[in-house]
Write a protein that holds these residues in place. Sequence first.
Motif, PDB file in Angstrom:
ATOM      1  N   THR A  41      10.534  36.014 -25.054  1.00  0.00           N
ATOM      2  CA  THR A  41       9.248  36.407 -24.449  1.00  0.00           C
ATOM      3  C   THR A  41       8.421  35.161 -24.170  1.00  0.00           C
ATOM      4  O   THR A  41       7.849  34.995 -23.094  1.00  0.00           O
ATOM      5  N   TYR A  42       8.380  34.263 -25.160  1.00  0.00           N
ATOM      6  CA  TYR A  42       7.590  33.033 -25.012  1.00  0.00           C
ATOM      7  C   TYR A  42       8.231  32.070 -24.013  1.00  0.00           C
ATOM      8  O   TYR A  42       7.521  31.411 -23.248  1.00  0.00           O
ATOM      9  N   ILE A  43       9.550  31.984 -24.020  1.00  0.00           N
ATOM     10  CA  ILE A  43      10.224  31.113 -23.050  1.00  0.00           C
ATOM     11  C   ILE A  43       9.907  31.590 -21.636  1.00  0.00           C
ATOM     12  O   ILE A  43       9.532  30.791 -20.761  1.00  0.00           O
ATOM     13  N   ASN A  44      10.042  32.881 -21.397  1.00  0.00           N
ATOM     14  CA  ASN A  44       9.765  33.429 -20.061  1.00  0.00           C
ATOM     15  C   ASN A  44       8.310  33.238 -19.651  1.00  0.00           C
ATOM     16  O   ASN A  44       8.006  33.025 -18.489  1.00  0.00           O
ATOM     17  N   ARG A  45       7.412  33.298 -20.611  1.00  0.00           N
ATOM     18  CA  ARG A  45       5.982  33.178 -20.302  1.00  0.00           C
ATOM     19  C   ARG A  45       5.548  31.718 -20.119  1.00  0.00           C
ATOM     20  O   ARG A  45       4.713  31.426 -19.262  1.00  0.00           O
ATOM     21  N   TYR A  46       6.108  30.791 -20.908  1.00  0.00           N
ATOM     22  CA  TYR A  46       5.558  29.432 -20.952  1.00  0.00           C
ATOM     23  C   TYR A  46       6.479  28.324 -20.450  1.00  0.00           C
ATOM     24  O   TYR A  46       6.063  27.168 -20.397  1.00  0.00           O
ATOM     25  N   GLU A  47       7.724  28.636 -20.087  1.00  0.00           N
ATOM     26  CA  GLU A  47       8.625  27.575 -19.627  1.00  0.00           C
ATOM     27  C   GLU A  47       8.008  26.864 -18.427  1.00  0.00           C
ATOM     28  O   GLU A  47       7.500  27.497 -17.508  1.00  0.00           O
ATOM     29  N   SER A  48       8.024  25.562 -18.473  1.00  0.00           N
ATOM     30  CA  SER A  48       7.470  24.632 -17.480  1.00  0.00           C
ATOM     31  C   SER A  48       5.942  24.664 -17.425  1.00  0.00           C
ATOM     32  O   SER A  48       5.346  24.033 -16.567  1.00  0.00           O
ATOM     33  N   LYS A  49       5.305  25.376 -18.369  1.00  0.00           N
ATOM     34  CA  LYS A  49       3.840  25.447 -18.374  1.00  0.00           C
ATOM     35  C   LYS A  49       3.228  24.944 -19.677  1.00  0.00           C
ATOM     36  O   LYS A  49       2.264  24.190 -19.643  1.00  0.00           O
ATOM     37  N   ALA A  76      14.769  24.955 -22.881  1.00  0.00           N
ATOM     38  CA  ALA A  76      13.607  25.202 -22.016  1.00  0.00           C
ATOM     39  C   ALA A  76      12.596  24.058 -22.048  1.00  0.00           C
ATOM     40  O   ALA A  76      11.729  23.986 -21.181  1.00  0.00           O
ATOM     41  N   MET A  77      12.703  23.177 -23.039  1.00  0.00           N
ATOM     42  CA  MET A  77      11.715  22.101 -23.188  1.00  0.00           C
ATOM     43  C   MET A  77      12.252  20.817 -22.555  1.00  0.00           C
ATOM     44  O   MET A  77      12.891  20.010 -23.213  1.00  0.00           O
ATOM     45  N   ARG A  78      11.950  20.648 -21.280  1.00  0.00           N
ATOM     46  CA  ARG A  78      12.471  19.487 -20.565  1.00  0.00           C
ATOM     47  C   ARG A  78      11.490  18.900 -19.561  1.00  0.00           C
ATOM     48  O   ARG A  78      11.796  17.942 -18.875  1.00  0.00           O
TER      49      ARG A  78
END
Length: 179
Positions: A41-49, A76-78
């Motif tokens: 849920t958090y990856i989908n919401r905050y990836e690249s943000k 996801a953290m790149r």
Amino acid sequence: MRILMIVFLFVFLKAENLQNKNIVYLFKHNYYNYLCAHRWTYINRYESKREDLLSLVAYACLKKHYLTYALDLAKAMRYTKEGRVNSTYIISLFTIKNFIMRYIEDGFDISKIQIPNIESDDLGKIFNLTKKIKPKIQNGEYIIDDGEYNISVSYKIKTNEILIQFYKRSQLIKKERYW
């Protein structure tokens, strides 16, 4: 049956309440399992943000020693330097776990392996001691004496976990599982 319904209702209401809390609140209040379980849920919401928030979720997984789940976040953290540093830390821990598993299962020589030195986590410390001491493996485990503790390290194939047990004078002091 009534008791079961009451328990279910309590659990449901508590979970609903957590959905409305932000990541920082959940992390500060030690809801590590919840954060890690909802990582996608958090990856989908905050990836690249918001890699700072994804890092908190990743560290929640690490607090529970859920290395495989933390890898989802590491991928996801790149996008930021902080994210890449945290990603490297997570990947290094997972790699350490993998090398210890190979050492126990196959006698793989890890003494020459060079990866980032991690002293802030017991798994990293165990890896460094194992490289240095090269303990003998017996029945899927080995023992290390670090001067303070006798440390038992084993690999559980069925659950794919590393189990580390710290003993002082034959008394179990601490037990950690790395999934």
